[in-house]
Design an enzyme around this catalytic site. Sequence first.
Site, PDB file in Angstrom:
ATOM      1  N   LYS A  23      41.254 -34.814  19.256  1.00 28.63           N
ATOM      2  CA  LYS A  23      40.948 -33.939  18.110  1.00 28.63           C
ATOM      3  C   LYS A  23      40.028 -32.805  18.528  1.00 28.63           C
ATOM      4  O   LYS A  23      40.301 -31.639  18.260  1.00 28.63           O
ATOM      5  CB  LYS A  23      40.292 -34.756  17.006  1.00 28.63           C
ATOM      6  CG  LYS A  23      39.544 -33.911  15.991  1.00 28.63           C
ATOM      7  CD  LYS A  23      38.670 -34.758  15.099  1.00 28.63           C
ATOM      8  CE  LYS A  23      37.683 -34.001  14.286  1.00 28.63           C
ATOM      9  NZ  LYS A  23      36.369 -33.785  14.839  1.00 28.63           N
ATOM     10  N   ASN A  24      38.922 -33.147  19.178  1.00 23.67           N
ATOM     11  CA  ASN A  24      37.937 -32.101  19.437  1.00 23.67           C
ATOM     12  C   ASN A  24      38.377 -31.129  20.532  1.00 23.67           C
ATOM     13  O   ASN A  24      37.830 -30.040  20.658  1.00 23.67           O
ATOM     14  CB  ASN A  24      36.567 -32.724  19.724  1.00 23.67           C
ATOM     15  CG  ASN A  24      35.952 -33.277  18.435  1.00 23.67           C
ATOM     16  OD1 ASN A  24      36.398 -32.937  17.332  1.00 23.67           O
ATOM     17  ND2 ASN A  24      34.959 -34.136  18.563  1.00 23.67           N
ATOM     18  N   CYS A 118      32.083 -32.676   8.469  1.00 21.71           N
ATOM     19  CA  CYS A 118      31.362 -33.869   8.023  1.00 21.71           C
ATOM     20  C   CYS A 118      29.884 -33.585   7.790  1.00 21.71           C
ATOM     21  O   CYS A 118      29.258 -32.858   8.553  1.00 21.71           O
ATOM     22  CB  CYS A 118      31.540 -34.972   9.056  1.00 21.71           C
ATOM     23  SG  CYS A 118      33.228 -35.577   9.132  1.00 21.71           S
ATOM     24  N   ARG A 123      23.288 -29.340  11.164  1.00 21.40           N
ATOM     25  CA  ARG A 123      24.305 -28.674  11.980  1.00 21.40           C
ATOM     26  C   ARG A 123      24.168 -27.146  12.036  1.00 21.40           C
ATOM     27  O   ARG A 123      25.082 -26.406  11.634  1.00 21.40           O
ATOM     28  CB  ARG A 123      25.708 -29.090  11.520  1.00 21.40           C
ATOM     29  CG  ARG A 123      25.860 -30.609  11.477  1.00 21.40           C
ATOM     30  CD  ARG A 123      27.271 -31.046  11.256  1.00 21.40           C
ATOM     31  NE  ARG A 123      28.058 -31.070  12.489  1.00 21.40           N
ATOM     32  CZ  ARG A 123      29.310 -31.487  12.570  1.00 21.40           C
ATOM     33  NH1 ARG A 123      29.939 -31.899  11.507  1.00 21.40           N
ATOM     34  NH2 ARG A 123      29.947 -31.483  13.722  1.00 21.40           N
ATOM     35  N   ASP A 306      29.803 -39.851  18.298  1.00 23.12           N
ATOM     36  CA  ASP A 306      31.000 -40.122  17.495  1.00 23.12           C
ATOM     37  C   ASP A 306      31.414 -41.591  17.528  1.00 23.12           C
ATOM     38  O   ASP A 306      32.187 -42.035  16.683  1.00 23.12           O
ATOM     39  CB  ASP A 306      32.181 -39.261  17.982  1.00 23.12           C
ATOM     40  CG  ASP A 306      31.930 -37.789  17.737  1.00 23.12           C
ATOM     41  OD1 ASP A 306      31.028 -37.448  16.957  1.00 23.12           O
ATOM     42  OD2 ASP A 306      32.646 -36.970  18.345  1.00 23.12           O
ATOM     43  N   ARG A 398      41.074 -36.732   8.908  1.00 25.63           N
ATOM     44  CA  ARG A 398      40.663 -35.529   9.641  1.00 25.63           C
ATOM     45  C   ARG A 398      40.787 -35.725  11.153  1.00 25.63           C
ATOM     46  O   ARG A 398      40.955 -34.775  11.896  1.00 25.63           O
ATOM     47  CB  ARG A 398      39.183 -35.236   9.374  1.00 25.63           C
ATOM     48  CG  ARG A 398      38.927 -34.596   8.074  1.00 25.63           C
ATOM     49  CD  ARG A 398      37.473 -34.184   8.019  1.00 25.63           C
ATOM     50  NE  ARG A 398      37.233 -33.533   6.755  1.00 25.63           N
ATOM     51  CZ  ARG A 398      36.037 -33.234   6.299  1.00 25.63           C
ATOM     52  NH1 ARG A 398      34.963 -33.529   7.004  1.00 25.63           N
ATOM     53  NH2 ARG A 398      35.894 -32.629   5.168  1.00 25.63           N
TER      54      ARG A 398
HETATM   55  N1  EPU Z   1      22.629 -27.677  17.491  1.00 21.67           N
HETATM   56  C1  EPU Z   1      21.674 -26.722  17.251  1.00 21.67           C
HETATM   57  N2  EPU Z   1      22.070 -25.410  17.211  1.00 21.67           N
HETATM   58  C2  EPU Z   1      23.362 -25.028  17.408  1.00 21.67           C
HETATM   59  C3  EPU Z   1      24.332 -26.010  17.652  1.00 21.67           C
HETATM   60  C4  EPU Z   1      23.932 -27.329  17.688  1.00 21.67           C
HETATM   61  O1  EPU Z   1      20.503 -27.043  17.075  1.00 21.67           O
HETATM   62  O2  EPU Z   1      23.623 -23.825  17.363  1.00 21.67           O
HETATM   63  C5  EPU Z   1      22.238 -29.100  17.560  1.00 21.67           C
HETATM   64  C6  EPU Z   1      22.905 -29.931  16.467  1.00 21.67           C
HETATM   65  O3  EPU Z   1      22.158 -29.923  15.271  1.00 21.67           O
HETATM   66  C7  EPU Z   1      22.957 -31.306  17.108  1.00 21.67           C
HETATM   67  C8  EPU Z   1      23.141 -30.996  18.588  1.00 21.67           C
HETATM   68  O4  EPU Z   1      22.750 -29.640  18.765  1.00 21.67           O
HETATM   69  O5  EPU Z   1      21.729 -31.958  16.945  1.00 21.67           O
HETATM   70  C9  EPU Z   1      24.547 -31.158  19.119  1.00 21.67           C
HETATM   71  O6  EPU Z   1      25.468 -30.466  18.294  1.00 21.67           O
HETATM   72  P1  EPU Z   1      26.843 -29.901  18.865  1.00 21.67           P
HETATM   73  O7  EPU Z   1      26.840 -28.441  18.726  1.00 21.67           O
HETATM   74  O8  EPU Z   1      27.063 -30.482  20.227  1.00 21.67           O
HETATM   75  O9  EPU Z   1      27.900 -30.529  17.878  1.00 21.67           O
HETATM   76  P2  EPU Z   1      29.103 -29.814  17.146  1.00 21.67           P
HETATM   77  O10 EPU Z   1      29.720 -28.789  18.028  1.00 21.67           O
HETATM   78  O11 EPU Z   1      28.679 -29.426  15.778  1.00 21.67           O
HETATM   79  C10 EPU Z   1      30.906 -31.419  18.122  1.00 21.67           C
HETATM   80  C11 EPU Z   1      32.011 -32.249  17.555  1.00 21.67           C
HETATM   81  C12 EPU Z   1      31.405 -33.422  16.806  1.00 21.67           C
HETATM   82  C13 EPU Z   1      30.555 -34.236  17.776  1.00 21.67           C
HETATM   83  C14 EPU Z   1      29.507 -33.343  18.443  1.00 21.67           C
HETATM   84  C15 EPU Z   1      28.693 -34.046  19.513  1.00 21.67           C
HETATM   85  C16 EPU Z   1      33.781 -30.713  17.107  1.00 21.67           C
HETATM   86  C17 EPU Z   1      34.529 -29.939  16.110  1.00 21.67           C
HETATM   87  N3  EPU Z   1      32.781 -31.440  16.641  1.00 21.67           N
HETATM   88  O12 EPU Z   1      30.112 -31.005  17.005  1.00 21.67           O
HETATM   89  O13 EPU Z   1      32.485 -34.204  16.367  1.00 21.67           O
HETATM   90  O14 EPU Z   1      29.900 -35.251  17.068  1.00 21.67           O
HETATM   91  O15 EPU Z   1      30.149 -32.209  19.038  1.00 21.67           O
HETATM   92  O16 EPU Z   1      29.530 -34.527  20.508  1.00 21.67           O
HETATM   93  O17 EPU Z   1      34.090 -30.702  18.294  1.00 21.67           O
HETATM   94  C18 EPU Z   1      33.496 -35.809  15.034  1.00 21.67           C
HETATM   95  O18 EPU Z   1      34.486 -35.708  15.778  1.00 21.67           O
HETATM   96  O19 EPU Z   1      33.373 -36.718  14.162  1.00 21.67           O
HETATM   97  C19 EPU Z   1      32.417 -34.877  15.181  1.00 21.67           C
HETATM   98  C20 EPU Z   1      31.470 -34.726  14.261  1.00 21.67           C
END
Ligand code: EPU
Length: 420
Positions: A23-24, A118, A123, A306, A398
């Site tokens: 998915k990701n 979610c 985030r 996850d 999803r």
């Molecule tokens: N963060 C910041 N600033 C940013 C971006 C992130 O402070 O600009 C913080 C977040 O608050 C968090 C940490 O950095 O504490 C990591 O966040 P990350 O950006 O890595 O997560 P994401 O890109 O929002 C993706 C996956 C998530 C998965 C996370 C961690 C996608 C679409 N989503 O989220 O997937 O949990 O990486 O591996 O790829 C899921 O599949 O259920 C899911 C939520």
Amino acid sequence: MKERMLITGGNPLEGEVRVSGGKNTAVAVIPAVLLCDEPCTIENLPDIEDVRALVDILRALGAKVTYIPGEFMTIDPRPVEAFQIGYRDSQRLRASYYLLGALLGRCGHAEVYFPGGCEIGSRPIDQHLKGFNALGVETETHGGRITAMAKELTGSDVFFDVATVGGTINVMLAAAKAKGTTILYNAAKEPHIVDLANFLNSMGAKVKGAGTDVIRIRGTQYLHGATYAVIPDQIETGTLMIAAAATRGDVTIHGCIPQHMEALTAKLLEMGVKVSDSDDAIRVRTLGGHRAVNFKTQVYPGFPTDLQQPMSALLTTARGTSIVQETIFEQRLKHLDEIARMGARVRVAGRMAIIEGVPQLYGAPVTCTDLRAGAALVVAGLMAKGVTEIYEPGYIDRGYEQIEVKLRSLGADIRREVID
Ligand code: EPU
């Protein structure tokens, strides 16, 4: 149409199952086609709600998309002239923010509303915007909308304050078409980042170092068409591994990458679960009881956030007390309140959960609060005595392709019904 899932627990899962595409990865690779100057074909895509949402969004932008679920998706991005994603489309999935990086790379202009997805914490996307700014992009957030514009994207050094998966991917997308070289420091290292880099390189981009914390991207003006198959879903693989252990079953998961599963495998072994692997398959068996373990979520190759939710569901019946620390998202322990309705003994304090194993969970009505919370409730339902009713199962769709069909093929008693 409202639905609920019904699981009569207690059946050990047994047999063989094939994992779907990631998915990701899919949600990054599909927007990445917007960078291409020719049509591309993507294979091994999971047929999930997030992928269907992206198809609608690309079509609304003007792309020609042929999608045959389970086979391929061909995207011709050449007719795309639009650069705005509406509020409702932006809200349909978290990864709508990848349209920012992809459209910036394509035409230097993107307007996307803050994404949905979610509710697992605040985030923020400050690191995405900081990366774009370093590339010469002017960004403005107003009325819930992010506007990003650049006369010219210029390669630059970007140092991420946190290793962010989304930030790394988004800036990588824009940088693939920038003038000059971009270096991402403290980049995230998840397998889907490597997969996206491989896809970009298959179109002629110059990305090096993905999978390490320093990624170098030399911008390229023209990207040619490619056919690419996304990697298997490591979180679906992990969820199936946990479900097999939870039901004291014996399941072989085919089409996965065992190397991506090392953090989970190590914890399952510590609990007393038997895990063995070959090139692209993992077999999970449980003969006796499970021991409690402690774990903390971390960026790859640490224990993935996850899988924290399904894993903590499993620990509710392990012998002893487990301590789970969620370090990535501050609100990702809500599923434990639901599993407590099923008899789990759990105390949540901030980002920590103390789980005292009980001999048995009992079926109860419970509600999904996010995708992986839904997966955790399915795991809990599979091991509970009696019937578990899971409300809001749409969250699960999803990210999991045909979860009931796969689990039923392994012997689970799981079905879905429409309610009022
Ligand atoms: N963060 C910041 N600033 C940013 C971006 C992130 O402070 O600009 C913080 C977040 O608050 C968090 C940490 O950095 O504490 C990591 O966040 P990350 O950006 O890595 O997560 P994401 O890109 O929002 C993706 C996956 C998530 C998965 C996370 C961690 C996608 C679409 N989503 O989220 O997937 O949990 O990486 O591996 O790829 C899921 O599949 O259920 C899911 C939520």
